[in-house]
Motif scaffolding. Structure first.
Motif, short mmCIF file in Angstrom:
data_model
loop_
_atom_site.label_atom_id
_atom_site.label_comp_id
_atom_site.label_asym_id
_atom_site.label_seq_id
_atom_site.Cartn_x
_atom_site.Cartn_y
_atom_site.Cartn_z
N SER A 180 12.66 -7.51 1.86
CA SER A 180 12.33 -8.59 2.39
C SER A 180 11.08 -8.78 3.30
CB SER A 180 13.48 -9.56 2.09
OG SER A 180 13.32 -11.17 2.06
N PRO A 181 12.16 -8.90 4.46
CA PRO A 181 11.11 -9.40 5.24
C PRO A 181 9.19 -8.48 5.00
CG PRO A 181 12.59 -7.91 6.73
CD PRO A 181 12.88 -8.09 5.12
N VAL A 182 9.77 -7.16 5.30
CA VAL A 182 8.51 -6.27 5.26
C VAL A 182 7.16 -7.05 4.69
CG1 VAL A 182 7.58 -3.85 4.64
CG2 VAL A 182 9.51 -4.39 5.95
N TYR A 183 8.10 -6.98 3.10
CA TYR A 183 7.54 -7.62 1.86
C TYR A 183 6.38 -9.11 2.27
CZ TYR A 183 6.44 -9.17 -3.02
OH TYR A 183 5.56 -9.76 -4.38
N ASP A 184 7.41 -10.37 2.94
CA ASP A 184 7.02 -11.37 3.11
C ASP A 184 5.59 -10.90 4.06
OD1 ASP A 184 8.55 -12.73 1.73
OD2 ASP A 184 9.80 -13.50 3.47
N VAL A 185 5.21 -10.14 5.33
CA VAL A 185 4.20 -9.98 6.40
C VAL A 185 2.77 -9.71 5.26
CG1 VAL A 185 3.66 -8.37 8.05
CG2 VAL A 185 5.81 -9.77 8.32
N TYR A 186 3.86 -8.22 4.30
CA TYR A 186 2.51 -8.30 3.62
C TYR A 186 1.96 -9.30 2.34
CZ TYR A 186 0.04 -5.67 -0.66
OH TYR A 186 -0.89 -4.87 -1.02
N SER A 187 2.62 -10.14 2.10
CA SER A 187 2.31 -10.82 0.71
C SER A 187 1.89 -12.37 1.32
CB SER A 187 3.58 -11.88 -0.19
OG SER A 187 4.33 -10.94 0.12
N PHE A 188 1.60 -12.74 2.59
CA PHE A 188 0.80 -13.92 3.50
C PHE A 188 0.49 -13.56 4.67
CE2 PHE A 188 5.17 -15.79 1.64
CZ PHE A 188 4.58 -16.29 0.60
N LYS A 189 0.24 -11.91 5.56
CA LYS A 189 -0.47 -11.95 6.26
C LYS A 189 -1.96 -10.84 5.50
CE LYS A 189 2.00 -13.82 9.30
NZ LYS A 189 0.82 -14.93 10.02
N LYS A 193 -6.00 -11.19 3.49
CA LYS A 193 -6.50 -10.46 3.85
C LYS A 193 -7.68 -9.48 3.13
CE LYS A 193 -6.01 -12.71 7.31
NZ LYS A 193 -7.36 -14.30 7.67
N MET A 194 -6.85 -8.62 2.48
CA MET A 194 -7.69 -7.65 1.14
C MET A 194 -8.09 -8.46 0.04
SD MET A 194 -3.90 -5.28 0.29
CE MET A 194 -4.89 -4.35 -0.51
N GLY A 195 -7.83 -9.93 -0.35
CA GLY A 195 -8.45 -10.25 -0.61
C GLY A 195 -10.17 -10.38 -0.25
N LYS A 196 -9.90 -11.23 0.41
CA LYS A 196 -10.83 -11.05 0.95
C LYS A 196 -12.02 -9.95 1.29
CE LYS A 196 -13.06 -14.20 5.80
NZ LYS A 196 -12.38 -14.06 6.60
N LEU A 197 -11.56 -9.12 1.96
CA LEU A 197 -12.64 -8.02 1.93
C LEU A 197 -13.10 -7.25 1.14
CD1 LEU A 197 -12.87 -5.37 4.10
CD2 LEU A 197 -11.52 -4.89 3.58
N ILE A 198 -12.06 -7.06 -0.78
CA ILE A 198 -12.53 -6.77 -1.16
C ILE A 198 -13.34 -8.10 -2.66
CG2 ILE A 198 -11.53 -4.81 -3.56
CD1 ILE A 198 -9.58 -3.85 -1.91
N ALA A 199 -12.63 -8.45 -2.30
CA ALA A 199 -13.60 -9.40 -3.72
C ALA A 199 -14.20 -11.01 -3.12
CB ALA A 199 -11.65 -10.19 -4.46
N GLU A 202 -10.06 -14.46 -0.60
CA GLU A 202 -8.70 -15.14 -0.01
C GLU A 202 -8.12 -15.85 -0.54
OE1 GLU A 202 -6.96 -15.39 4.51
OE2 GLU A 202 -9.60 -15.46 4.25
N ALA A 203 -8.47 -17.43 -0.39
CA ALA A 203 -7.74 -18.48 -0.96
C ALA A 203 -6.86 -17.95 -2.43
CB ALA A 203 -8.49 -19.24 -1.45
N SER A 204 -7.61 -17.34 -3.36
CA SER A 204 -6.95 -16.36 -4.58
C SER A 204 -5.68 -15.96 -4.47
CB SER A 204 -7.90 -15.96 -5.02
OG SER A 204 -9.17 -17.06 -6.29
N TYR A 205 -5.80 -14.68 -3.09
CA TYR A 205 -4.78 -14.44 -2.98
C TYR A 205 -3.72 -14.88 -1.98
CZ TYR A 205 -7.14 -10.08 -5.91
OH TYR A 205 -7.82 -10.29 -7.09
N GLN A 206 -3.76 -16.20 -1.18
CA GLN A 206 -3.15 -16.50 -0.65
C GLN A 206 -2.15 -17.63 -2.29
OE1 GLN A 206 -2.53 -16.15 2.71
NE2 GLN A 206 -0.94 -18.05 2.36
N TYR A 207 -3.25 -17.94 -3.34
CA TYR A 207 -1.64 -18.81 -3.75
C TYR A 207 -1.48 -17.85 -4.68
CZ TYR A 207 -1.25 -19.62 -8.97
OH TYR A 207 -0.67 -20.29 -10.17
N LEU A 208 -2.02 -16.33 -5.19
CA LEU A 208 -1.29 -15.69 -5.03
C LEU A 208 0.43 -15.32 -4.76
CD1 LEU A 208 -0.57 -13.05 -7.72
CD2 LEU A 208 -2.39 -11.57 -5.85
#
Length: 251
Positions: A180-189, A193-199, A202-208
């Motif tokens: 759970s804590p690993v998943y939280d870090v991945y999800s929100f941190k 940033k991956m969304g910003k870099l690739i797509a 950033e905002a849409s993947y924060q919403y995700l």
């Protein structure tokens, strides 16, 4: 439902007027449509393909069946099911977002199954299909974006034939105290940033990430399916509960 009052509904961690959520969700998927498949592969390390393969395997789709792929987006499930229903069957790829549906249509035509697939711009809360029409209904990673989830589930039940099955594949609640804590870090941190870099979004993947946390957990969604009319409902966790596959039957 996560609805705080009669006039607002969750949009990620924010509250927005009820009549604005559909427009906001549409904006998210308009933004990510062209990079949606690439981002799915990157952010799940390709595991989303295994989740979907398991969904297809448990669907029982056979030649000649009529199948609805609701919120089917770019057509992953539709492509696999079109091959299973064959020339005598039909798959309807339905999505509320025309940008996603356009990507899916082009993909399925290029794959040579366009003649077996119909394309429908559809709101899951108010389907235009008749009662008792589909042998199988699937909805992969779409339910959490629906404003009135209970209404969408009731519509899925309505359009299913007696003996039919619905399969809802969706992000869910991780119960492992280690994961759970690993998943939280991945999800929100990391994910935004991956969304910003690739797509470049950033905002849409924060919403995700936020929309996943606001989605009903496994047992809540199971009860929602029963409340919507399903005669039987079960679920199975995948990858430690990051994703759950809910199945409901109409007898």
């Amino acid at each position: 439902m996560n609805q705080q009052d009669n006039n607002t509904i969750d949009f990620g961690f924010s509250q927005v007027p009820l009549n604005e959520k559909v427009k906001k969700v549409k904006s998210v998927f308009d933004s990510v449509a062209d990079n949606y498949d690439l981002m799915n592969d990157v952010m799940s390390l390709g595991i989303h393909r295994l989740w979907k393969q398991q969904t297809i395997a448990l669907s029982g789709v056979r030649p000649g069946m009529t199948v609805l792929d609701l919120a089917g987006g770019t057509g992953d499930l539709s492509l696999a099911m079109a091959k299973k229903v064959g020339k005598t069957g039909t798959v309807v790829l339905a999505d509320i977002n025309e940008s996603m549906l356009r990507v899916g249509r082009d993909r399925l035509i290029d794959a040579g199954v366009g003649s077996q697939v119909k394309f429908n711009v559809a709101n899951a809360e108010a389907l235009s299909f008749p009662d008792n029409h589909f042998d199988v209904v699937t909805m992969a990673f779409g339910l959490r974006n629906v404003t009135h989830k209970d209404q969408a589930l009731a519509e899925i039940y309505r359009v299913l034939k007696p003996g039919g099955q619905a399969l809802i594949l969706e992000f869910s609640k991780v119960h492992s105290p280690l994961l759970s804590p690993v998943y939280d870090v991945y999800s929100f941190k990391i994910l935004p940033k991956m969304g910003k870099l690739i797509a470049k979004d950033e905002a849409s993947y924060q919403y995700l990430a936020e929309s996943i946390r606001m989605h009903p957990d496994q047992d809540t969604l199971k009860q929602m399916m029963l409340d919507a009319g399903f005669d039987r409902a079960t679920y199975m966790n995948m990858t430690g509960g990051i994703v759950a596959l809910h199945r409901g039957w109409k007898f």
